[in-house]
Design a protein around this motif. Structure first.
Motif, PDB file in Angstrom:
ATOM      1  N   ALA A   1      12.653  18.016  46.072  1.00 52.87           N
ATOM      2  CA  ALA A   1      13.461  17.867  47.283  1.00 52.87           C
ATOM      3  C   ALA A   1      14.802  18.582  47.139  1.00 52.87           C
ATOM      4  N   HIS A   2      15.387  18.539  45.943  1.00 56.91           N
ATOM      5  CA  HIS A   2      16.668  19.220  45.731  1.00 56.91           C
ATOM      6  C   HIS A   2      16.520  20.739  45.839  1.00 56.91           C
ATOM      7  N   ILE A   3      15.406  21.269  45.388  1.00 50.87           N
ATOM      8  CA  ILE A   3      15.172  22.712  45.507  1.00 50.87           C
ATOM      9  C   ILE A   3      15.079  23.098  46.982  1.00 50.87           C
ATOM     10  N   ALA A   4      14.344  22.312  47.764  1.00 57.31           N
ATOM     11  CA  ALA A   4      14.227  22.590  49.196  1.00 57.31           C
ATOM     12  C   ALA A   4      15.576  22.427  49.897  1.00 57.31           C
ATOM     13  N   LYS A   5      16.329  21.420  49.512  1.00 57.55           N
ATOM     14  CA  LYS A   5      17.658  21.188  50.102  1.00 57.55           C
ATOM     15  C   LYS A   5      18.577  22.371  49.812  1.00 57.55           C
ATOM     16  N   ALA A   6      18.515  22.896  48.593  1.00 61.15           N
ATOM     17  CA  ALA A   6      19.333  24.057  48.236  1.00 61.15           C
ATOM     18  C   ALA A   6      18.940  25.280  49.059  1.00 61.15           C
ATOM     19  N   SER A   7      17.651  25.445  49.328  1.00 60.59           N
ATOM     20  CA  SER A   7      17.207  26.565  50.167  1.00 60.59           C
ATOM     21  C   SER A   7      17.780  26.456  51.566  1.00 60.59           C
ATOM     22  N   LEU A   8      17.771  25.244  52.099  1.00 56.35           N
ATOM     23  CA  LEU A   8      18.316  25.053  53.449  1.00 56.35           C
ATOM     24  C   LEU A   8      19.825  25.257  53.483  1.00 56.35           C
ATOM     25  N   GLU A   9      20.510  24.745  52.485  1.00 53.85           N
ATOM     26  CA  GLU A   9      21.965  24.901  52.456  1.00 53.85           C
ATOM     27  C   GLU A   9      22.374  26.356  52.265  1.00 53.85           C
ATOM     28  N   ALA A  10      21.546  27.125  51.545  1.00 47.20           N
ATOM     29  CA  ALA A  10      21.825  28.559  51.399  1.00 47.20           C
ATOM     30  C   ALA A  10      21.731  29.272  52.744  1.00 47.20           C
ATOM     31  N   ALA A  11      20.913  28.732  53.646  1.00 48.66           N
ATOM     32  CA  ALA A  11      20.777  29.315  54.980  1.00 48.66           C
ATOM     33  C   ALA A  11      21.775  28.720  55.966  1.00 48.66           C
ATOM     34  N   GLY A  12      22.626  27.816  55.502  1.00 53.84           N
ATOM     35  CA  GLY A  12      23.653  27.231  56.360  1.00 53.84           C
ATOM     36  C   GLY A  12      23.197  26.013  57.140  1.00 53.84           C
ATOM     37  N   ILE A  13      22.101  25.393  56.726  1.00 58.13           N
ATOM     38  CA  ILE A  13      21.586  24.209  57.415  1.00 58.13           C
ATOM     39  C   ILE A  13      21.960  22.978  56.600  1.00 58.13           C
ATOM     40  N   HIS A  14      22.733  22.082  57.198  1.00 57.97           N
ATOM     41  CA  HIS A  14      23.132  20.844  56.523  1.00 57.97           C
ATOM     42  C   HIS A  14      21.932  19.907  56.476  1.00 57.97           C
ATOM     43  N   SER A  15      21.662  19.332  55.312  1.00 64.71           N
ATOM     44  CA  SER A  15      20.513  18.443  55.163  1.00 64.71           C
ATOM     45  C   SER A  15      20.895  17.218  54.345  1.00 64.71           C
ATOM     46  N   HIS A  16      20.014  16.230  54.383  1.00 62.05           N
ATOM     47  CA  HIS A  16      20.249  14.966  53.684  1.00 62.05           C
ATOM     48  C   HIS A  16      18.934  14.504  53.058  1.00 62.05           C
ATOM     49  N   LEU A  17      19.008  13.943  51.845  1.00 62.23           N
ATOM     50  CA  LEU A  17      17.833  13.389  51.181  1.00 62.23           C
ATOM     51  C   LEU A  17      17.833  11.878  51.329  1.00 62.23           C
ATOM     52  N   ALA A  18      16.714  11.331  51.774  1.00 65.36           N
ATOM     53  CA  ALA A  18      16.575   9.885  51.922  1.00 65.36           C
ATOM     54  C   ALA A  18      15.585   9.367  50.886  1.00 65.36           C
ATOM     55  N   ASP A  19      15.840   8.195  50.356  1.00 67.24           N
ATOM     56  CA  ASP A  19      15.004   7.512  49.360  1.00 67.24           C
ATOM     57  C   ASP A  19      14.968   8.212  48.009  1.00 67.24           C
ATOM     58  N   GLU A  20      15.883   9.114  47.787  1.00 68.54           N
ATOM     59  CA  GLU A  20      15.932   9.841  46.510  1.00 68.54           C
ATOM     60  C   GLU A  20      16.192   8.892  45.344  1.00 68.54           C
ATOM     61  N   HIS A  21      17.163   8.025  45.486  1.00 70.14           N
ATOM     62  CA  HIS A  21      17.545   7.146  44.380  1.00 70.14           C
ATOM     63  C   HIS A  21      16.482   6.086  44.098  1.00 70.14           C
ATOM     64  N   THR A  22      15.834   5.603  45.136  1.00 66.80           N
ATOM     65  CA  THR A  22      14.767   4.624  44.952  1.00 66.80           C
ATOM     66  C   THR A  22      13.626   5.234  44.145  1.00 66.80           C
ATOM     67  N   VAL A  23      13.256   6.451  44.464  1.00 74.19           N
ATOM     68  CA  VAL A  23      12.183   7.133  43.734  1.00 74.19           C
ATOM     69  C   VAL A  23      12.637   7.446  42.310  1.00 74.19           C
TER      70      VAL A  23
ATOM     71  N   SER B   1       6.970   6.115  44.985  1.00 72.76           N
ATOM     72  CA  SER B   1       7.117   7.340  45.762  1.00 72.76           C
ATOM     73  C   SER B   1       6.032   7.474  46.838  1.00 72.76           C
ATOM     74  N   ASN B   2       4.779   7.336  46.471  1.00 73.76           N
ATOM     75  CA  ASN B   2       3.701   7.492  47.454  1.00 73.76           C
ATOM     76  C   ASN B   2       3.706   6.364  48.474  1.00 73.76           C
ATOM     77  N   ALA B   3       4.019   5.156  48.044  1.00 70.74           N
ATOM     78  CA  ALA B   3       4.030   4.020  48.962  1.00 70.74           C
ATOM     79  C   ALA B   3       5.124   4.167  50.022  1.00 70.74           C
ATOM     80  N   MET B   4       6.244   4.754  49.646  1.00 73.84           N
ATOM     81  CA  MET B   4       7.375   4.919  50.557  1.00 73.84           C
ATOM     82  C   MET B   4       7.289   6.200  51.380  1.00 73.84           C
ATOM     83  N   GLY B   5       6.368   7.068  51.034  1.00 69.23           N
ATOM     84  CA  GLY B   5       6.292   8.351  51.730  1.00 69.23           C
ATOM     85  C   GLY B   5       7.095   9.429  51.043  1.00 69.23           C
ATOM     86  N   GLY B   6       7.502   9.192  49.812  1.00 63.20           N
ATOM     87  CA  GLY B   6       8.215  10.184  49.035  1.00 63.20           C
ATOM     88  C   GLY B   6       9.682  10.308  49.412  1.00 63.20           C
TER      89      GLY B   6
END
Length: 138
Positions: free
Chosen positions: A13-35, A42-47
């Motif tokens: 998810a962090h790699i994908a987030k970095a790709s978006l931020e490089a393109a100027g798109i602000h993004s947020h990761l949800a449930d990262e800390h729980t996983v 992870s699978n039960a929560m939908g990742g």
């Protein structure tokens, strides 16, 4: 914000987030800390969910669906030519076929095994594939 992608592991998810931020798109990761704490959930929560603003969702999906492997491969080929310039030649045989090499790694490892603490007496440089000569600087 809406979900544009889901990942089983936070590092993906962090790699994908970095790709978006490089393109100027602000993004947020949800449930990262729980996983991170309990990865079996992870699978039960939908990742780990990657979320962006609704207006930028389509652009974010386009960026995430792109395959940049060709760009990475071409950059690796360009980087490999760094060692083949005219100034980079083996002082012994004149060959341009040089590889990055660290001399003394094995003895340093043996000393670490015997003494229990490392003694760093290795050197970084280049090794000629033609004559096996080690050179620190070119």
């Amino acid at each position: 914000m809406i979900v544009v992608a889901r990942f089983s592991f936070p590092h993906e998810a962090h790699i994908a987030k970095a790709s978006l931020e490089a393109a100027g798109i602000h993004s947020h990761l949800a449930d990262e800390h729980t996983v991170n704490v309990q990865w079996l959930y992870s699978n039960a929560m939908g990742g780990v969910r990657l979320m962006v603003a609704k207006q930028q969702a389509e652009q974010a999906r386009d960026i995430l669906s792109c395959d940049f492997s060709q760009a990475v491969e071409s950059q690796a080929v360009e980087d490999s030519h760094i060692f083949t310039g005219e100034a980079d030649a083996c002082p012994r045989c004149g060959s341009h076929d040089l590889l990055p090499y660290t001399k003394g790694k094995r003895p340093a490892f043996v000393v670490f095994l015997l003494l229990g603490f490392p003694l760093f007496f290795y050197r970084h440089g280049y090794r000629c594939k033609a004559c096996d000569e080690f050179t620190e600087k070119l």
